[in-house]
Design an enzyme around this catalytic site. Structure first.
Site, short mmCIF file in Angstrom:
data_model
loop_
_atom_site.label_atom_id
_atom_site.label_comp_id
_atom_site.label_asym_id
_atom_site.label_seq_id
_atom_site.Cartn_x
_atom_site.Cartn_y
_atom_site.Cartn_z
N ASN A 116 1.86 -15.24 3.18
CA ASN A 116 3.16 -14.83 2.61
C ASN A 116 4.23 -14.67 3.69
O ASN A 116 4.80 -13.62 3.89
CB ASN A 116 3.03 -13.56 1.74
CG ASN A 116 2.54 -12.33 2.50
OD1 ASN A 116 1.98 -12.43 3.59
ND2 ASN A 116 2.77 -11.16 1.92
N HIS A 168 -8.75 -5.78 -0.98
CA HIS A 168 -8.32 -4.39 -1.13
C HIS A 168 -8.62 -3.74 -2.48
O HIS A 168 -7.72 -3.39 -3.24
CB HIS A 168 -6.83 -4.23 -0.80
CG HIS A 168 -5.89 -5.27 -1.36
ND1 HIS A 168 -5.89 -5.67 -2.68
CD2 HIS A 168 -4.91 -6.00 -0.77
CE1 HIS A 168 -4.95 -6.58 -2.86
NE2 HIS A 168 -4.35 -6.79 -1.72
N LEU A 200 0.66 -11.25 9.64
CA LEU A 200 1.27 -11.32 10.97
C LEU A 200 2.74 -11.73 10.90
O LEU A 200 3.41 -11.78 11.93
CB LEU A 200 0.47 -12.25 11.89
CG LEU A 200 -0.99 -11.81 12.14
CD1 LEU A 200 -1.65 -12.70 13.18
CD2 LEU A 200 -1.09 -10.35 12.55
N ASP A 223 -5.78 -5.29 5.80
CA ASP A 223 -4.51 -5.53 5.11
C ASP A 223 -3.35 -4.99 5.97
O ASP A 223 -2.39 -4.43 5.44
CB ASP A 223 -4.50 -4.91 3.71
CG ASP A 223 -3.37 -5.45 2.85
OD1 ASP A 223 -2.67 -6.39 3.30
OD2 ASP A 223 -3.18 -4.95 1.72
N HIS A 261 -5.55 -11.26 -4.92
CA HIS A 261 -4.83 -9.97 -5.02
C HIS A 261 -4.88 -9.63 -6.50
O HIS A 261 -4.00 -10.01 -7.27
CB HIS A 261 -3.40 -10.14 -4.51
CG HIS A 261 -2.60 -8.87 -4.53
ND1 HIS A 261 -1.90 -8.42 -3.45
CD2 HIS A 261 -2.41 -7.95 -5.50
CE1 HIS A 261 -1.30 -7.27 -3.75
NE2 HIS A 261 -1.59 -6.97 -5.00
N ASP A 318 -2.20 -13.84 -1.56
CA ASP A 318 -2.18 -12.39 -1.36
C ASP A 318 -0.77 -11.85 -1.13
O ASP A 318 0.04 -12.45 -0.42
CB ASP A 318 -3.04 -11.98 -0.16
CG ASP A 318 -2.98 -10.48 0.04
OD1 ASP A 318 -3.53 -9.77 -0.81
OD2 ASP A 318 -2.34 -10.02 1.00
O1 DOR Z 1 0.87 -3.27 0.83
C1 DOR Z 1 0.84 -4.48 0.86
N1 DOR Z 1 1.64 -5.18 1.70
N2 DOR Z 1 0.03 -5.12 0.04
C2 DOR Z 1 0.05 -6.45 -0.09
O2 DOR Z 1 -0.73 -6.98 -0.83
C3 DOR Z 1 1.04 -7.26 0.65
C4 DOR Z 1 1.45 -6.57 1.87
C5 DOR Z 1 2.65 -7.17 2.53
O3 DOR Z 1 2.71 -8.40 2.69
O4 DOR Z 1 3.53 -6.41 2.94
#
Ligand code: DOR
Length: 428
Positions: free
Chosen positions: A96, A234, A65, A307, A181, A154
Site C-alpha cells: 500500500n 493481525h 515501509l 504490522d 486484511h 493489506d
Molecule cells: O493500522 C494499520 N495501519 N493497519 C493496517 O492494516 C494498515 C496500516 C497502514 O498502512 O497504516
C-alpha cells in the site's frame, strides 16, 4: 559495520533456536554464511558475545515501509535499519505505497534498491488487485516472477468475495501465499476503535468484533475450497480465532498472525483519545487479548507479524477521528514480547523463537532460518538480562514514538548480522 566478505568470530554467546539450546560456543561467519564453531582461516574481527544469547535473525511477514510515495513516514533505508535494530534479518513489505506495488517492475525496483542498503533483507509483497481497488486482479504470475513473496491488499479489505476467490485460484496455481486484511468493510464502516463499552462512553464510532469474524470465515472458506494458502493478518478477536481453529481442524490451508500491540494493549488504551493507539483492526477487549495469548500458547497462532505502520508525528497528533491507523513497533517488538511473555514465565523462550523464525517461514513457504554450517549468516545477539527503557532517541524508524516509550524492558537485540554483514550494533 562490516563488509560481506569478512570472517567474523562471535565469541562466547549461548546459541538457541526453537528446537534446541546448544549452550555456549563460538560461531564464525564467513563469505555471508555460517562457517562453524571454529574459523577456517584468518579472522578479520572478533566480537565479544559473552553473556548474550545468539539465534537466527527474525522474520517479519508484515511491515509497512511506505516507500515509494510516503517517505516522510518511512523509507527503505530507515525501515530496513529499524528492522535490523529490532533483530529482524528479513521483512516482507506491504504493497500500500504510492504507486501501489501492482507492477512487476516496481517489485524489481524495490528489491534492487533494498539490496544496496545496509539493513534487513527485503522480500516484497505485491498487491492482489490493481491499485488495491478490489476489482481487477493484478498480474500474479508476473509479480511472483519479479520476486513478490506474498499477494495482499493489506490495509484495505477485499470486499468482493468473487474477486478474492479468483485471486485465491491464481495463488493456488502459483503456490504463492495470500495475506488477507479480514474485516467486513460495511460492518467496520467508519469505526475508529473497537465497538463496545469504551467506544460508547467516549462517543466514538465503533468497529464491531463481528466485522473480523465474518470476513475470516469467508477467507478461510475460500482457502479450503481453492486450496490457496491464506494467511490471516493481525487477528484480534476471540471469535476470529474460533473460526480459524474450526478451519484448521478441517485441514484448510489457513495460517494466522498476531501483532505485538494486539497482544499487549486493549481498547481501554483509547480512554484519553490518544491517536497513537489508533490501529486497524482496533485494539479489542481484555477478553480478546486473553484469547490471543491463549492461542499463542496453544499453537493456534502461527507467527508474530508486527504490522509496523509508521506515520509522521504530526499525522498522529491529529484528533482521533482523523489521525491515520497504525503503530510503528519494529524496534520494540522483540523486547516487548520477551519481557511481557517470556521473562514473566508465560511462554518458553522457544515459543517466542518459533513465532519469529519457523512460524513466519512456514507461512511464507521458506526454510526456517537456522544457524547451520553453510546457512546464510543471518544472526541476532540478544541481551536477555539488562533492563533498558524504550528510548525514541535511539530508534532508526522515522516514526520514533509509540505506546511503550519509556517502558523498561529486557530482551534487546544488541547486534544483527545479515548475510555475514553487521547491520546493527547497539551502543550498550
Ligand atoms: O493500522 C494499520 N495501519 N493497519 C493496517 O492494516 C494498515 C496500516 C497502514 O498502512 O497504516
Amino acid at each position: 559495520m562490516t563488509g560481506p566478505h569478512e570472517r567474523i568470530l562471535l565469541r562466547g554467546a549461548r546459541w538457541v533456536s526453537a528446537h534446541a539450546d546448544e549452550g555456549v560456543h563460538d560461531l564464525v561467519l564467513a563469505g555471508g554464511r555460517i562457517e562453524g564453531a571454529t574459523p577456517d582461516g584468518p579472522v578479520d574481527r572478533e566480537v565479544d558475545a559473552t553473556g548474550l544469547v545468539g539465534t537466527a535473525a527474525f522474520v517479519d511477514p508484515h511491515v509497512h515501509l511506505r516507500d515509494p510515495g510516503f517517505e516522510a513516514k518511512e523509507d527503505l533505508a530507515s525501515g530496513l535499519a529499524a528492522a535490523a535494530a529490532g533483530g529482524y534479518g528479513t521483512v516482507v513489505s506491504m504493497a500500500n505505497t504510492d504507486p501501489v506495488i501492482d507492477d512487476p517492475d516496481l517489485v524489481r525496483s524495490l528489491r534492487e534498491r533494498a539490496a544496496a542498503l545496509p539493513g534487513a533483507r527485503l522480500r516484497p509483497a505485491a498487491a492482489l488487485t490493481m491499485g488495491l481497488e478490489g476489482t481487477r486482479l493484478s498480474d500474479a504470475a508476473g509479480l511472483v516472477e519479479a520476486g513478490a513473496v506474498l499477494l495482499t491488499d493489506d490495509g484495505i479489505p477485499v470486499a468482493n468475495a468473487e474477486v478474492m476467490r479468483r485471486a485465491a485460484e491464481w495463488a493456488a496455481a502459483l503456490d504463492v501465499p495470500i495475506q488477507t486484511h479480514s474485516e467486513d468493510p460495511d460492518l467496520r464502516a467508519d469505526g475508529v476503535m473497537h465497538e463496545g463499552e469504551v467506544s460508547e462512553r467516549l462517543g466514538l464510532p465503533g468497529n464491531p468484533a463481528a466485522a473480523e469474524a465474518v470476513m475470516v470465515y469467508r477467507d478461510a472458506e475460500i482457502a479450503r475450497t481453492t486450496g490457496a494458502r491464506v494467511h490471516i493478518a493481525h487477528v484480534t478477536t476471540r471469535a476470529a480465532l474460533e473460526v480459524i481453529a474450526f478451519f484448521k481442524a478441517r485441514g484448510a490451508p489457513v495460517t494466522c498472525e498476531v501483532t505485538p500491540h494486539h497482544l499487549t494493549l486493549d481498547h481501554t488504551a483509547l480512554a484519553d483519545y490518544d491517536p497513537i493507539v489508533k490501529v486497524a483492526p482496533p485494539l479489542r477487549t481484555p477478553d480478546d487479548v486473553a484469547a490471543l495469548r491463549e492461542a499463542v500458547a496453544s499453537g493456534l497462532v502461527d507467527c508474530i507479524g508486527t504490522d509496523h505502520a509508521p506515520h509522521t508525528r504530526s499525522e498522529k497528533r491529529m484528533d482521533l477521528l482523523t489521525a491515520p491507523f497504525g503503530i510503528a513497533n519494529l524496534e520494540v517488538s522483540v523486547p516487548l514480547l520477551y519481557e511481557r511473555f517470556v521473562a514473566s514465565g508465560d511462554w518458553p523462550l522457544a515459543r517466542l523463537l518459533e513465532l519469529l523464525q519457523d512460524g513466519p517461514a512456514r507461512v511464507l513457504g521458506w526454510d526456517a532460518p537456522r544457524l547451520e554450517v553453510g546457512a546464510p549468516a543471518d544472526v541476532v545477539l540478544l541481551d536477555l538480562e539488562t533492563p533498558r527503557p524504550v528510548d525514541p532517541a535511539t530508534q532508526r524508524s522515522k516514526a520514533a514514538f509509540g505506546p511503550w516509550d519509556g517502558e523498561v524492558l529486557r530482551g534487546w537485540p544488541m547486534r544483527t548480522f545479515v548475510a555475514g554483514r553487521e547491520v546493527f550494533a547497539r551502543t550498550p
